[in-house]
Design a protein around this motif. Structure first.
Motif, PDB file in Angstrom:
ATOM      1  N   VAL A 106       0.849  -1.193   0.000  1.00 34.03           N
ATOM      2  CA  VAL A 106       0.000   0.000   0.000  1.00 34.03           C
ATOM      3  C   VAL A 106       0.890   1.251   0.000  1.00 34.03           C
ATOM      4  CG1 VAL A 106      -1.575   1.320   1.478  1.00 34.03           C
ATOM      5  CG2 VAL A 106      -1.975  -1.125   1.087  1.00 34.03           C
ATOM      6  N   ARG A 107       1.965   1.201   0.797  1.00 34.20           N
ATOM      7  CA  ARG A 107       2.875   2.353   0.902  1.00 34.20           C
ATOM      8  C   ARG A 107       3.445   2.729  -0.473  1.00 34.20           C
ATOM      9  NH1 ARG A 107       5.481   3.373   5.553  1.00 34.20           N
ATOM     10  NH2 ARG A 107       5.308   1.200   6.203  1.00 34.20           N
ATOM     11  N   SER A 108       3.985   1.726  -1.183  1.00 33.68           N
ATOM     12  CA  SER A 108       4.613   2.049  -2.475  1.00 33.68           C
ATOM     13  C   SER A 108       3.575   2.362  -3.539  1.00 33.68           C
ATOM     14  CB  SER A 108       5.540   0.929  -2.929  1.00 33.68           C
ATOM     15  OG  SER A 108       4.823  -0.247  -3.103  1.00 33.68           O
ATOM     16  N   GLU A 109       2.369   1.829  -3.359  1.00 31.63           N
ATOM     17  CA  GLU A 109       1.280   2.148  -4.289  1.00 31.63           C
ATOM     18  C   GLU A 109       0.956   3.647  -4.213  1.00 31.63           C
ATOM     19  OE1 GLU A 109      -0.351   0.204  -6.545  1.00 31.63           O
ATOM     20  OE2 GLU A 109      -1.392   2.039  -7.090  1.00 31.63           O
ATOM     21  N   ILE A 110       0.877   4.158  -2.994  1.00 36.85           N
ATOM     22  CA  ILE A 110       0.576   5.591  -2.830  1.00 36.85           C
ATOM     23  C   ILE A 110       1.772   6.424  -3.313  1.00 36.85           C
ATOM     24  CG2 ILE A 110       0.034   7.396  -1.128  1.00 36.85           C
ATOM     25  CD1 ILE A 110      -1.415   5.165   0.485  1.00 36.85           C
ATOM     26  N   ARG A 130       2.306  10.677   6.200  1.00 33.58           N
ATOM     27  CA  ARG A 130       1.209  11.551   6.664  1.00 33.58           C
ATOM     28  C   ARG A 130      -0.143  11.049   6.162  1.00 33.58           C
ATOM     29  NH1 ARG A 130       4.473  16.097   6.018  1.00 33.58           N
ATOM     30  NH2 ARG A 130       3.624  16.564   3.973  1.00 33.58           N
ATOM     31  N   ILE A 131      -0.187  10.707   4.877  1.00 37.85           N
ATOM     32  CA  ILE A 131      -1.490  10.313   4.301  1.00 37.85           C
ATOM     33  C   ILE A 131      -1.934   8.952   4.853  1.00 37.85           C
ATOM     34  CG2 ILE A 131      -0.885   9.065   2.147  1.00 37.85           C
ATOM     35  CD1 ILE A 131      -3.214  11.887   1.887  1.00 37.85           C
ATOM     36  N   LEU A 132      -0.972   8.078   5.112  1.00 44.25           N
ATOM     37  CA  LEU A 132      -1.326   6.762   5.681  1.00 44.25           C
ATOM     38  C   LEU A 132      -1.997   6.950   7.039  1.00 44.25           C
ATOM     39  CD1 LEU A 132       1.871   4.645   4.847  1.00 44.25           C
ATOM     40  CD2 LEU A 132      -0.429   4.209   3.989  1.00 44.25           C
ATOM     41  N   SER A 136      -6.055   6.367   8.071  1.00 41.32           N
ATOM     42  CA  SER A 136      -6.070   5.149   8.914  1.00 41.32           C
ATOM     43  C   SER A 136      -5.599   3.922   8.124  1.00 41.32           C
ATOM     44  CB  SER A 136      -7.470   4.884   9.474  1.00 41.32           C
ATOM     45  OG  SER A 136      -7.971   6.016  10.081  1.00 41.32           O
ATOM     46  N   LEU A 137      -4.495   4.113   7.415  1.00 42.50           N
ATOM     47  CA  LEU A 137      -3.959   3.011   6.590  1.00 42.50           C
ATOM     48  C   LEU A 137      -2.594   2.535   7.085  1.00 42.50           C
ATOM     49  CD1 LEU A 137      -4.859   4.414   3.053  1.00 42.50           C
ATOM     50  CD2 LEU A 137      -5.811   2.342   4.062  1.00 42.50           C
ATOM     51  N   THR A 138      -2.113   3.125   8.182  1.00 45.67           N
ATOM     52  CA  THR A 138      -0.748   2.813   8.642  1.00 45.67           C
ATOM     53  C   THR A 138      -0.578   1.316   8.899  1.00 45.67           C
ATOM     54  OG1 THR A 138      -0.754   4.988   9.655  1.00 45.67           O
ATOM     55  CG2 THR A 138       1.038   3.524  10.290  1.00 45.67           C
ATOM     56  N   HIS A 139      -1.594   0.688   9.518  1.00 47.40           N
ATOM     57  CA  HIS A 139      -1.474  -0.745   9.819  1.00 47.40           C
ATOM     58  C   HIS A 139      -1.548  -1.611   8.565  1.00 47.40           C
ATOM     59  CE1 HIS A 139      -5.747  -0.023   9.504  1.00 47.40           C
ATOM     60  NE2 HIS A 139      -5.997  -1.320   9.505  1.00 47.40           N
ATOM     61  N   LEU A 140      -1.957  -1.014   7.449  1.00 48.88           N
ATOM     62  CA  LEU A 140      -2.038  -1.779   6.186  1.00 48.88           C
ATOM     63  C   LEU A 140      -0.887  -1.425   5.239  1.00 48.88           C
ATOM     64  CD1 LEU A 140      -5.845  -1.203   5.503  1.00 48.88           C
ATOM     65  CD2 LEU A 140      -4.826  -3.252   6.468  1.00 48.88           C
TER      66      LEU A 140
END
Lengths: 250, 245
Positions: A106-110, A130-132, A136-140
């Motif tokens: 998810v991180r590299s996708e963003i 910041r955006i994660l 509420s995407l940090t855990h993903l």
């Protein structure tokens, strides 16, 4: 304050289509608003977003257009002729299509969006972190984008556009196929976006729009049937029962 | 087990050289070696679990195809002794040719399956980019690999949809074959529609043709001693094929 969106006498017809999608169409969306474009299937909602994002002229080169589209202080005659990203960001109806398919987390996708904009590694990492957190995407962050639920994937698709900080954010039926919890999360995210970004989203039911929007436009047969504030929309809602499912709201 | 993509590529080249220039026996032995490697090697990409599960059915289908080729050649290429098997008159020359061709095709397909099953997409893309391929081609390869991976899932989805509409997808073989045609059309159409949408989506995220991409873990593409050895062996196979009658 985000840019206003004004369409004046807009005509748009796909090549070889028997009738235009829009004919002398007008709409005025104030800057900084969260505007819901409502209407039944085939009303022209998706086409309107594609026109505003620049995707329509860029991908349907044989389409015929006339009129004028003004986004903020920039007027496009007749319509934007190239994709206006990152100034204008469009989140497509199906989030799985928006996911690039070439990134494994998810991180590299963003981050992929920011790479396309030529940003440096440190800036990208900070913006993505910041955006994660905000979405509420940090855990993903280290999960594969295709191994997510519909609601999570929708948030990733949205984050991949919002990370570029567009002035105008367009969303095509973002609440479509989401369960109530995911819909509430999405509504919270959209409400948290500052008025420095104008938000325009489409839907065929008014529920999500009533939770999120402060401005309403109702399309029917490619014409504007209603344009106004939330209160004005609620007052007039009972008269739209032929176009929108209003049961339980009116 | 080699981990660098260039090492894996050199092993692939070696097996392809056997398939193209080596004898049928060597091709069949190579297929067995590949199957054992496939069964023992752990670093197959974790995101291709579905393709890993489908490896055996695909391989068995290839074996079936090779057998069919052998029978057809045995029937049509009328050279040498005649054997009668289950009422069919098969010629020795035809069978030999069929086995040879079938073994080669089996090796080409198996080595490609094992190569693509053991290479991560970022590694593959990074390697292609390092090799100097234009970004548009790298992107096309990536999206094609993505699409190929989703095909089985798509077929299952369309299969279920057709079954729900009463199509005889679990009926007799001839009916299944006919119902397969009703799967093909939606599969092709959905593929075309999605590729257009995917292109639009990439543009909407700022991707422009020519933008250089970055890939996670894309640095390990050097050729080790193992890789160099396989390249030399590949040349050796061709030289042997040229020298020997």
């Amino acid at each position: 304050m985000g840019p206003s969106v004004v369409a004046t006498d807009l005509t748009f017809r796909y090549f070889a289509a028997s009738r235009p999608v829009f004919s002398a169409f007008r709409v005025n969306i104030p800057g900084g608003s969260r505007c819901a474009i409502l209407g039944p299937a085939g009303a022209g909602k998706t086409t309107l977003l594609e026109i505003l994002s620049g995707a329509a002229a860029s991908h349907y080169k044989t389409a015929i257009a006339d009129g004028r589209v003004t986004i903020g202080d920039k007027t496009h005659i007749p319509i934007p002729h190239e994709v206006l990203f990152p100034r204008v960001g469009l989140v497509l109806q199906d989030p799985s299509v928006q996911i690039s398919g070439i990134r494994h987390t998810v991180r590299s996708e963003i981050e992929f969006t920011l790479e396309n904009l030529g940003m440096g590694k440190d800036v990208r990492a900070a913006k993505v972190a910041r955006i994660l957190e905000r979405f509420s995407l940090t855990h993903l962050a280290d999960r594969h984008p295709y191994r997510l639920s519909g609601g999570e994937m929708q948030r990733v698709a949205l984050a991949s556009i919002v990370v570029a900080e567009p002035d105008l954010l367009l969303l095509d039926e973002p609440a479509n196929a989401l369960d109530e919890r995911s819909r509430n999360e999405l509504a919270g995210i959209l409400r948290s976006i500052s008025p420095a970004t104008t938000i325009v989203f489409t839907d065929y039911t008014p529920e999500f729009a009533l939770e999120t929007a402060d401005r309403f436009v109702l399309l029917d047969n490619s014409t504007t049937r209603f344009e106004g504030t939330r209160d004005e929309f609620l007052t007039a809602l009972s008269t739209f029962s032929a176009l929108l499912p209003t049961e339980g709201i009116v | 087990m080699a981990h660098s993509i260039n090492d894996k590529l050199s092993i692939l080249i070696f097996f392809l050289s056997i398939a193209l220039a080596g004898p049928a026996e060597a091709a069949l032995i190579s297929v067995i070696v590949l199957l054992i490697t496939r069964a023992l090697a752990p670093p197959f990409r974790p995101l291709a679990q579905a393709s890993r599960r489908r490896f055996l059915p695909v391989f068995l289908s290839l074996v079936l195809l090779a057998c069919l080729m052998t029978i057809v050649n045995g029937l049509l290429l009328q050279e040498g002794e005649v054997f009668t098997v289950a009422g069919l008159s098969l010629y020795e020359g035809g069978i030999r040719f069929g086995v040879k061709t079938g073994a080669r095709l089996l090796l080409i397909a198996t080595s490609l399956l094992v190569f693509f099953g053991s290479v991560t997409i970022p590694h593959l893309a990074s390697s292609l980019q390092h090799a100097g391929l234009p970004t548009q081609i790298v992107m096309t390869v990536l999206l094609t690999v993505y699409f190929l991976e989703t095909i089985p899932e798509r077929i299952t989805r369309i299969f279920s949809a057709q079954e729900a509409r009463g199509a005889p997808v679990r009926s007799r073989v001839d009916r299944r074959v006919r119902s397969f045609l009703s799967i093909l059309a939606p599969l092709i159409l959905s593929g075309i529609v999605e590729s257009i949408e995917r292109g639009t989506a990439l543009t909407l995220r700022g991707y422009r043709a020519g933008t250089r991409l970055e890939f996670e873990g894309g640095g390990e593409s050097r050729l080790s001693g193992v890789g160099k050895l396989f390249i030399v062996l590949s040349f050796f196979v061709f030289i042997l094929a040229w020298v020997l009658p």
